[in-house]
Each structure stands twice: as C-alpha cells, then as structure tokens.
Design an enzyme around this catalytic site. Structure first.
Site, PDB file in Angstrom:
ATOM      1  N   CYS A 155      74.199  60.189  37.787  1.00 14.71           N
ATOM      2  CA  CYS A 155      72.727  59.925  37.450  1.00 14.71           C
ATOM      3  C   CYS A 155      72.401  58.782  36.736  1.00 14.71           C
ATOM      4  CB  CYS A 155      72.005  61.421  36.862  1.00 14.71           C
ATOM      5  SG  CYS A 155      72.494  62.869  37.684  1.00 14.71           S
ATOM      6  N   CYS A 209      28.496  50.224  31.337  1.00 13.21           N
ATOM      7  CA  CYS A 209      28.466  50.015  32.909  1.00 13.21           C
ATOM      8  C   CYS A 209      29.832  49.943  33.396  1.00 13.21           C
ATOM      9  CB  CYS A 209      27.949  48.646  33.133  1.00 13.21           C
ATOM     10  SG  CYS A 209      28.793  47.499  32.123  1.00 13.21           S
ATOM     11  N   CYS A 211      32.509  47.820  31.471  1.00 14.03           N
ATOM     12  CA  CYS A 211      33.161  48.246  30.163  1.00 14.03           C
ATOM     13  C   CYS A 211      34.129  49.328  30.266  1.00 14.03           C
ATOM     14  CB  CYS A 211      31.943  49.258  29.666  1.00 14.03           C
ATOM     15  SG  CYS A 211      30.316  48.446  29.152  1.00 14.03           S
ATOM     16  N   ASP A 271      49.646  78.129  57.527  1.00 16.27           N
ATOM     17  CA  ASP A 271      50.471  79.031  57.438  1.00 16.27           C
ATOM     18  C   ASP A 271      49.885  80.615  57.857  1.00 16.27           C
ATOM     19  OD1 ASP A 271      52.840  80.390  56.292  1.00 16.27           O
ATOM     20  OD2 ASP A 271      51.530  81.105  54.706  1.00 16.27           O
ATOM     21  N   ASP A 278      50.146  79.458  51.295  1.00 17.41           N
ATOM     22  CA  ASP A 278      49.932  80.299  49.707  1.00 17.41           C
ATOM     23  C   ASP A 278      51.336  80.519  49.001  1.00 17.41           C
ATOM     24  OD1 ASP A 278      50.910  82.098  51.764  1.00 17.41           O
ATOM     25  OD2 ASP A 278      49.921  83.692  50.669  1.00 17.41           O
TER      26      ASP A 278
END
Length: 805
Positions: free
Chosen positions: A29, A93, A96, A496, A697
């Site tokens: 890693c 605005c 900014c 699904d 879900d």
C-alpha cells in the site's frame, strides 16, 4: 502523533505537505501511494509512514492539495478529512463568493471549500488538525467577516434575521424623496428645484451614513485587489455626488439649480431596498430547514427510577424511557415499549395518513403522537437522530453548487473589472465626443449601477434552496445540488425489484424435498438462514417456526455474495442459493427443474439446497412469493408520461422478473444479475448517451447507485444504500421517483430562467446606459428589480405539489 495536512515553507518555491491517509494496511500500500504521488509533476520527494498513516510530500508551491489528494485516491486510498461550516457576512454578489472560496482554498489543510451566497455560509472539508483560526483570517483578508463557527457534526441553524432592518431603507427614502419630487414638477414645466444647500444636506447622510456599508465593502475589495457589487455602487454614487458638488461650487451654493444629488441618493435607496427585499426572500427559501428544526421539542418527559421528570431534550440519553402523551411530538428516535397509538409522520415522510404503532415498532423524533400514551426507549438523540440527519441533508444540498453555477463563478471573476473598463470608456468617449463631461459622468454612473451582479450570484442558489426545500416537505431528500441538476436529464430509470417495486416481505410458498422429508429439509434450510437478515432468509425461519419443525445448529455460516449461504449443519456441508450457484457447484437439478420452471413462470423466486459433503447432491427447492407494491404501477406510468424508460435489474430468476415486469409495464429486464454486475449494467445503459437513474434499497444496490448518474435510495432500506445515493425517498413509494425527476426539471428550468434574466439585464442594460438611454436612477431601479425578480421567480417553486406525494 497528531497528523495534519499542512504546508511547511522550505523556500519561495518548495513546500513540504503532510497528508494523513486512510486505508493503508501493508508495505505494498505504501509503495502504491508513493508511486502515485511521485508521478505528480513538480513533486520532488515522497515519504509514506505506514505506522502513523502519514505521507510527507516535498513539492513545488504551485501544486495544490487537490492535486495531491487526487493522486492518493488514484492509488485506492483517501486523505482523512473533517466537515466544518461557518457563516460569512458582507458578501453581495457572485464575485464575492469566488474571492472567499479562493482565499479559503489557499489555507493549508483545506481540502475543499464551497461558499453559498444565498445562505451566507461556507462548507469546508479539512484535514484533521488544520488551523481553523487561519480560516477566519483568510476571510477577513478577503474583505469579509465570519460568524457562527460550528464544530463538525454540530447542527447548522439557519439564522432568522431581524425583520426590523427596514429602517435604513425608510430613512434613506425619507431623505431622498424631497430630492426626487422636484423632478415630477419638471415634467409639467414647473421649477420645484430645492436650493443647492438643501440638496446637499439631504443627500450627504444618505451618501456617507446610510451608504457607508458600500464604502467599507469597496475598500476591502480594493485591498484584496478584486471587485464586487459594492465597489460599483460606491464608485457610481460618489461620481454623481462629486459632480453635484462641482456644479454647486460653480453655480453658487444658495441658488436653486439642477444637480445630481438625487441620482446618488436614490441609487443608494434603491440598492438598500433591493437588498432588504432580497434578504426577506432568501429567508423564505430557508423555510424548509426552519420548519424541520421547529419539529424538535425542547423538552422530554423521562421515566427514571419509576418517576417521570421533564428534562431538556438535549439531556436525554440512549436507553432512556421517554413518555409521550397524546398530541405531543416525539422528542427522540426510539422503540415503543409500552402502549399503542396512531402517529402522524407527515412532516417527516410526507405520508398524510397516520401510522399505527405498537410495542416493538420504531418511532421518529418530530412525529406527532395522535391518540394513546406511549413509552419509548431512546435509540438516537441529537445529531444522530433521523430528523437531524434530514436537516443536514437538506442543508448540504442547499449549500452545494450545481455544475451550472461553476460557469457563473467563472463569469463573475472577470465581470466587475470589465464593467469598470466599460464605465471608463463611456466617460472618456462621451467627454471627448460631445464635450459634455456632466453627461459623460452620469452615463458612466448608470453603467456602474446597472451592472451590479447581484442577480447573477443569486440565480442558481435560490432556485436550489427552494427546490430542495419543497422536495423535503414532500418526503424527497436531495443530498446534493448536482443530483438535483442532473436528474432533469434522466431518460432511463433502473429499478431493483425486492423492497423497491415489491413489498420486500416475501413468504415461503413452497418447500419441497427431493426425498419427501419436508420437515428435515426445512430444518436444515432454517439452520443455514437463521443468522441472515436477508428477507428470503427471514421467510424461511418464520415458516419453520410456524410449522414447529425441530431446530438444528449451524456452524461456519458464511455468505457468498449474490449467490447464497454456506454452512456446516449436523456434519453436512450445505449450500443454499441461486440456480446459477448450483450450476457453478456442479449440482444436478434436473430432477426438480420442471417444478422450478412452473414456480418461476408464476412469478416466484426459487432457491436450491444442496449437500456438497461427498460430492454435490440436490436436497430440494424453496419458492418465495412477494407482493408488488400498490404504487409500483403508478410509478412506471408516471415515468412513461415523462418520456422516461424503465428497466428492471434484479438478481432473481427471469421468470419472476418477467412476471413483475409484465404486471407493471416495465420496458426492459435484466435478470439473474450479481451485485457486482449491477454497476456494469448501469454502465451499459449509459453507453448510448442516456442519463440513467438507479433506484434501490439494499447493500447489494450500493455499487449501482454510485455508478448511476443519479442514485435514488428508499429510506426503508439500508443505510449503505442511502449513503451511496444522491436522492433518498423517505417513504417506500416508488412513484416518488417521478416526482423527484419532476422537481428537478422544474428547478433546473427556474435556474435557466433566472440566469437568462440576470444576463439579459446586463446585456441590454449596460449598452443602454453607455449610450445615454438610461439614467442612473432608472439603472438603480432596474438593478434592484433584477435581484428581487430572480429570487421571487425561484420562490414560485414553493407552490409545487407533486403528483404522487
């Protein structure tokens, strides 16, 4: 060791960055992260420490933290981050907003920064340990002030503001009115001009007292070497005021003459009026959050040691017993342990009908107990509650920028400097061409005033706030602005099946053993499934309990993703799962294949049980039936009416999928799909250029939800699915999908309308002002009207009702 993402200056061009990294587990890693970071142009040296999970990067100062973070993510890891939000005052605005964002992104440890003009709030992602005091300093240096700094996880409350801030507008109007009235007399040939001294006395407090805010803001913008709306107002009104002083000196201070004090005074009055109306309108766009916050009771009645006592809701702890009387709101999330009642959850879910609650049922904080007395055991309080999560989702969506807003930000960066150049060209051109420097200055003032980019900065965020707010009131939670914008382009929705289009509560309708021993067969199947939370597993366990078959112990229980379950039951290696898995295991199902086809053609889902102890042998089959939701057919019809195609993507067999698709009128079927293949299918649906939404879900739907252009999760499903999705439906009603697309289309339409009007005011108004066809007063009125009209147009979204909510 505390790790921070901070830049340590080594020289004028070289910086050492310290990046905390999550997910590294081994030396390989570390090697991957080092390789990815080293490949970034301008990186001189990289050292990654696995023990402290920190990467030290020596790189050229020009390299941004976003570039380094992207390199870490490409290697498959993440840079640790925390959320942090605070309010900002003084922004007027879009330019900014751009300036504040740039200032914040330069602070070491800031991974990302998004600033919203409408909510006057900054939302940041920070590395742990980043110096938060430097954030306020950066905002101050950019010319603005911070307020309401909030710790990560703390609720961001929308400020109500004071409605008594109208007095500057009123005072300015009273002082300006005597300057404007004589202009009316001029229309009829009457000379009502006030003496010059009176005009000066009336205009001066408007210019330098009530208009002081514009000078302060303009000075900060100049120090930051940038421009904003207030700079345009300050320059324009000062030019008109200064010209009037010059004419007054030249013509005699006591003479009644035509000066231009009224121009400067009325411009400031109109700008103040526009800002006040704009503030009132913006408060209305945050009404959704205030309404949700108002659902939280301040106190709760807690039963402790057999005694009831009223305590602040913030002091309720998990596990406390809370007594809720009829007519009261639930102060916490919890489970009913005593009593029964009807509970109104409409302000949370959008469902108008009360829901019956009995012992063991879950209740949500903010819902109303309609009838009986309930005793609720607390399961979540404070920021962990459902209501708090909903508020954070709505706030997050309102604070995020839609992709179209990025174009506006780029335009706003160069807008103010270009306007100032146009004003200079106007004054020089008119002066040299006509010799009338008074008219030249007035025309330049009109250019500066009409060009104030308030409407441009408010066009997108106000529409998003109104759209997400009204959607939340109807049970549709939109997590981010990108999902809201992209959803308007959806041309195909993938569903699904189980739990999304069906009730998700299947029942066991057949359990057939190859050897005829149904009880023994069901005992073995229940033993394997007893440790699973899958709906089909619960159906097997419930059926076994109802029939009273003997229980058996199972060990080494493990799940095979998308295939089924494996376990050791009474010395036998058993496998329970799909027909595909049986084929992979080499199980011969020919003896019961005909029966399986009959069940599948009737819309049933079939699972197989096999013994693989001494070679794969079939034990029998299980068949499950699930009821299609009453609103599923309406969902498909509504989508078809919008020109959106429907696709069924399910791991169930083709027969079961075809039965559901035929009943509902779904256009396309993808059956017997593994979880990892759902994301691939979404990619295939997107290949022809269609924008695709995925509705699911379950945990197995999460990859597909993330892969889709818009992920839509059912709140009745898993937390994982909701985190992966950009939109959450608070009820298990698939018909809300069409409503989510509809509110997206309406919101995007409002954004386009607002941007059109914001641009058209400037495209038409600036040339008119430059060529002398627009007086400074008319320019001020048009500028104020443009901002108010943009916000008012966005607020019309609040009337949206939805067709299926």
């Amino acid at each position: 060791m505390e790790t921070t993402l901070l830049a340590t200056p080594e020289s004028d061009t070289i910086v050492d960055w310290t990046l905390p990294i999550e997910g590294m587990t081994c030396a390989s890693c570390v090697a991957r992260v080092e390789k990815s970071l080293s490949a970034v142009p301008g990186v001189e040296d990289v050292a990654v420490n696995l023990a402290t999970e920190v990467a030290t990067v020596r790189a050229e100062r020009s390299i941004s933290v976003e570039t380094l973070r992207s390199a870490v993510e490409r290697a498959g890891y993440t840079v640790t981050e925390e959320a942090f939000s605070f309010g900002i005052e003084g922004m007027t605005c879009a330019s900014c907003v751009s300036r504040v964002e740039k200032a914040l992104k330069k602070v070491p440890g800031v991974l990302s920064a998004e600033v919203n003009l409408a909510t006057e709030r900054a939302d940041l992602k920070l590395a742990p340990g980043a110096d938060r005091t430097a954030l306020a300093a950066a905002v101050e240096k950019a010319g603005y002030t911070t307020r309401s700094q909030l710790a990560p996880g703390e609720d961001v409350r929308v400020p109500h503001g004071s409605m008594n801030d109208w007095w500057p507008v009123a005072v300015s109007a009273v002082l300006s009115l005597p300057l404007v009235i004589p202009m009316g007399g001029g229309l009829f040939g009457l000379d009502w001009a006030l003496p010059a001294w009176w005009q000066l006395i009336l205009a001066t407090p408007v210019q330098f007292w009530l208009g002081a805010r514009f000078y302060r803001s303009a000075w900060k913008a100049i120090k930051a070497r940038a421009g904003n709306m207030d700079l345009l107002v300050a320059i324009g009104t000062s030019a008109a005021y200064g010209l009037s002083l010059y004419l007054m000196y030249r013509g005699g201070a006591h003479a009644a003459q035509h000066l231009y004090f009224e121009a400067s005074a009325i411009i400031i009055t109109l700008v103040l009026l526009g800002k006040w109306l704009e503030t009132r309108a913006k408060r209305q766009t945050t009404e959704a959050i205030r309404a949700l916050n108002a659902l939280r009771p301040e106190t709760a009645r807690v039963r402790r040691n057999g005694q009831e006592q009223e305590v602040p809701a913030s002091q309720v702890a998990k596990g406390d017993l809370v007594v809720v009387r009829p007519g009261e709101r639930m102060p916490v999330d919890g489970i009913v342990v005593e009593g029964a009642s009807q509970v109104d959850e409409s302000l949370i879910t959008g469902e108008s009908l009360p829901v019956a609650k009995y012992e063991g049922d879950k209740v949500t904080g903010g819902s109303v107990n309609a009838e009986g007395l309930l005793v609720v055991r607390t399961t979540a309080v404070g920021t962990e509650s459902t209501l708090a999560r909903i508020v954070r989702l709505v706030e997050s969506a309102q604070a995020k920028k839609a992709p179209i807003q990025r174009l506006v930000d780029k335009v706003s960066e160069v807008f103010v400097p270009i306007v100032i150049v146009i004003a200079l060209v106007t004054v020089v051109g008119w002066g040299l061409a006509t010799g009338n420097w008074e008219a030249a200055i007035l025309n330049a003032v009109a250019v500066l005033v009409i060009a104030c980019p308030c409407a441009l900065g408010l066009a997108t965020p106000t529409a998003i706030m109104a759209g997400t707010g009204v959607a939340a009131r109807h049970g549709i939670l939109i997590k981010d602005a990108e999902a809201l914008e992209v959803a308007h382009k959806v041309r195909a929705v993938a569903f699904d099946k189980t739990g999304t289009l069906t009730e998700g509560k299947p029942e066991l309708v057949a359990a057939e053993a190859l050897d005829g021993d149904r009880a023994g067969f069901l005992t073995a199947a229940a033993a394997i499934q007893r440790g699973s939370e899958h709906p089909l597993a619960r159906a097997v366990v419930d059926a076994a309990a109802r029939e009273g078959v003997p229980e058996a112990g199972a060990s080494q229980v493990r799940a095979a993703a998308g295939r089924g379950m494996a376990a050791l039951v009474e010395g036998r290696e058993l496998r329970l799962g799909s027909g595909r898995w049986m084929q992979e295991l080499g199980v011969d199902v020919a003896a019961m294949a005909q029966r399986a086809r009959e069940l599948e053609s009737a819309g049933k889902t079939v699972s197989w049980l096999a013994d693989v102890t001494d070679g794969p042998t079939l034990q029998g089959l299980l068949a499950f039936g699930d009821t299609v939701k009453a609103t599923a057919a309406l969902a498909i019809r509504s989508l078809h009416a919008q020109g959106v195609a429907s696709v069924l993507v399910t791991g169930d067999n083709r027969g079961s999928a075809q039965a559901v698709a035929g009943e509902l009128g779904i256009d396309e079927i993808r059956a017997e799909v593994l979880p990892e293949d759902k994301a691939r299918i979404i990619g295939e649906l997107k290949q022809d250029g269609r924008t695709v939404a995925m509705v699911g879900d379950g945990i197995n739907d999460a990859p597909a939800l993330a892969a889709a252009d818009v992920g839509i999760a059912m709140a009745t499903g898993t937390e994982v699915a909701m985190h992966a999705a950009g939109v959450t439906l608070m009820r298990g009603n698939p018909a809300l999908v069409a409503d989510a697309i509809d509110i997206s289309r309406r919101t995007y339409s409002k954004i386009r309308q607002n941007l059109f009007w914001a641009f058209i005011y400037n495209v038409v108004g600036i040339p008119l002002a430059a060529f002398g066809f627009l007086s400074p007063m008319l320019a001020g009125a048009a500028m104020a009207f443009s901002s108010v009209s943009v916000v008012a147009n966005a607020l019309t979204l609040r009337r949206w009702k939805g067709t299926n909510t």
